[in-house]
Design an enzyme around this catalytic site. Structure first.
Site, PDB file in Angstrom:
ATOM      1  CE  LYS A 208      -7.250  -3.189   4.523  1.00  0.00           C
ATOM      2  NZ  LYS A 208      -7.330  -4.596   4.134  1.00  0.00           N
TER       3      LYS A 208
ATOM      4  CD1 TRP B 203      -1.754  -2.308   2.086  1.00  0.00           C
ATOM      5  CD2 TRP B 203      -2.674  -1.747   0.138  1.00  0.00           C
ATOM      6  NE1 TRP B 203      -2.589  -3.329   1.707  1.00  0.00           N
ATOM      7  CE2 TRP B 203      -3.164  -3.012   0.522  1.00  0.00           C
ATOM      8  CE3 TRP B 203      -3.114  -1.169  -1.056  1.00  0.00           C
ATOM      9  CZ2 TRP B 203      -4.075  -3.724  -0.258  1.00  0.00           C
ATOM     10  CZ3 TRP B 203      -4.023  -1.884  -1.838  1.00  0.00           C
ATOM     11  CH2 TRP B 203      -4.486  -3.144  -1.434  1.00  0.00           C
TER      12      TRP B 203
ATOM     13  CG  ASP C  51      -3.181   3.915   4.235  1.00  0.00           C
ATOM     14  OD1 ASP C  51      -4.228   3.729   4.879  1.00  0.00           O
ATOM     15  OD2 ASP C  51      -2.869   3.217   3.250  1.00  0.00           O
TER      16      ASP C  51
END
Length: 361
Positions: free
Chosen positions: A198, A103, A174
Site C-alpha cells: 500500500k 482488518w 498494523d
C-alpha cells in the site's frame, strides 16, 4: 507524452516513477553485476548489499533503535495477525484489541484462536466511521499487549496519534496502509508490522519492526518459521526472502529520504488530503463517509447522490486518466487512495474532476 495514468487504487498501489525506472534497470542488470535482481542468490554478496542498504534506510528514516529488529517477511499482514498472538500472548493471558474496521476484526479472529481477547474499544456501532477517543478505551486488568490498526483503508479513518497502553504493556500496530506517511516514535511500540503493497513497495514483502526482548517471549514449541526469533537470527533469510520486493522497498525508502524524510512527506500528505476534503466539504453533491475528526490522510472515502451516479463517476474518471476510485466492495461508494507516492498533481487533477462532475450532474 507519458503513457501512464494516475492510480488511486488501495493496494497494490502507486509507486514513485523514479523507483519504477530503477527497478527496470535492476531487473536487467543489478549494479553492473551482469545479473538481474530477480536472478541473484539471496545468499550472494549482491543481494546481501541490497538487504543491508534497505534495513539501514529504514532505520534512518524512522530512527529505529538498535534494540529493535527490522525484518522483511512474507505472508502479509494476514500472517502477522496470527504470529503476533502466537509469539506474544501466553497461555492463560489476555490480549487487548481496538476494533476500528475489517482488518482489526480479522486480527481479533486470529488472536481468539490463540487465547483470550478483550475488545478495549470499538467503532462498529457507527459502521467504523470514527476512531474511538482515549476516554472510550477500557483496557483489561493485565493485557499481554494492546493491538490497533493505525489506518483503515475501507472506511477512510486514521488514528491521529497512537493509543496509550497501560504502563509496561507493549503496543502492537498494523500499519500496513500508512507506514511512514508521517514521523513515528518507534520507542512507543513493541511491534509494528506492515504489508508493503500500500505505502511501502510491491506486494510480497512485509516489514516487521519488533523489540528484540519481546521476540524472546515466544514458546519454543511454536513451529520454527512462526517465531520472530528465527527471522532475527537468520537476518530475514531463514528461507529465501522476496528479493525483488525487498529491493523495491529499499528504493522507495531512498526516495523518501531524498524527498526530505518523514516530516516532509507528512506535510505533503496533509496538503494532498486537504485538497479532496475541501471538495467534500464545499459541495453538497459528494459527502465524506468518515467523521471529520477521524479522516485518513491515505484513503479518502466518499459517496455520491446515487449508486448510478457513483458508477458514472468511476467510469468517467477512469476515462479521464484517474483510475482505481471504486470503493471497497463491502461498503460501496468511492475511495481515493493517496499514498506517499501519489503526486500532488494527481490529487489536484482528481479534485478538479470532482468539482466538474458535480457541476455537470
Amino acid at each position: 507524452m507519458s503513457d501512464r495514468i494516475y492510480n488511486f487504487s488501495a493496494g497494490p498501489a502507486v509507486l514513485p516513477e523514479s523507483v519504477l525506472r530503477s527497478a527496470q534497470d535492476a531487473i536487467w542488470n543489478l549494479n553492473g553485476s551482469g545479473i538481474g535482481v530477480l536472478e541473484h542468490s539471496h545468499r550472494g554478496a549482491e543481494f546481501s548489499e541490497v538487504l543491508q542498504r534497505t534495513e539501514a534506510r529504514c532505520r534512518r528514516l524512522a530512527q529505529i533503535p538498535d534494540d529493535y529488529a527490522v525484518l522483511f517477511l512474507q505472508g502479509g499482514a494476514s500472517l502477522q495477525f496470527c504470529m503476533v498472538a502466537l509469539n506474544l500472548l501466553p497461555e492463560g493471558g489476555t490480549a487487548d484489541y481496538i476494533n476500528t474496521g475489517a482488518w482489526s476484526k480479522k486480527a481479533i479472529a486470529e488472536a481468539n484462536k490463540r487465547g483470550a481477547v478483550h475488545v478495549a474499544a470499538s467503532s462498529e456501532d457507527e459502521q467504523f466511521t470514527y476512531i474511538p477517543s482515549a476516554d472510550a478505551i477500557r483496557y483489561s486488568d493485565a493485557p499481554a499487549y494492546v493491538h490497533f490498526t493505525s489506518n483503515n483503508t475501507i472506511f477512510g479513518t486514521q488514528w491521529a496519534t497512537e493509543p496509550t497502553p497501560p504502563d509496561g504493556v507493549p503496543l502492537v500496530c498494523d500499519a500496513s496502509s500508512d507506514i511512514f506517511c508521517r514521523p513515528i516514535d518507534v520507542r512507543r511500540y513493541g511491534l509494528i508490522y506492515a504489508g508493503a503493497q500500500k505505502n511501502l513497495g510491491p506486494a510480497g514483502v512485509t516489514l516487521v519492526i519488533v523489540r528484540k526482548d519481546l521476540a524472546e517471549r515466544a514458546p519454543e514449541s511454536l513451529p520454527t518459521y512462526l517465531q520472530y526469533r528465527t527471522h532475527i537470527k537468520g537476518g530475514s533469510c531463514f528461507n529465501t526472502p522476496p528479493t525483488f520486493a525487498i529491493y523495491v522497498v529499499g528504493e522507495v525508502l531512498g526516495w523518501l529520504e531524498d524527498a526530505g524524510g518523514l516530516d516532509a512527506i507528512a506535510e505533503r500528505n496533509r496538503q494532498k488530503a486537504a485538497m479532496l476534503y475541501e471538495v467534500l466539504d464545499d459541495t453538497e453533491f459528494f459527502r465524506g463517509t468518515a467523521r471529520p475528526d477521524s479522516r485518513s490522510l491515505m484513503n479518502v472515502t466518499f459517496r455520491g447522490p446515487s449508486e448510478e451516479l457513483e458508477q458514472r463517476f468511476v467510469a468517467e474518471a477512469r476515462a479521464a486518466g484517474l483510475a482505481g476510485l471504486k470503493g471497497h466492495r463491502s461498503v460501496g461508494g468511492m475511495r481515493a487512495s493517496i499514498y506517499n507516492a501519489m503526486p500532488v498533481e494527481g490529487v489536484a487533477r482528481l479534485a478538479e474532476f470532482m468539482r466538474d462532475f458535480a457541476r455537470r450532474n
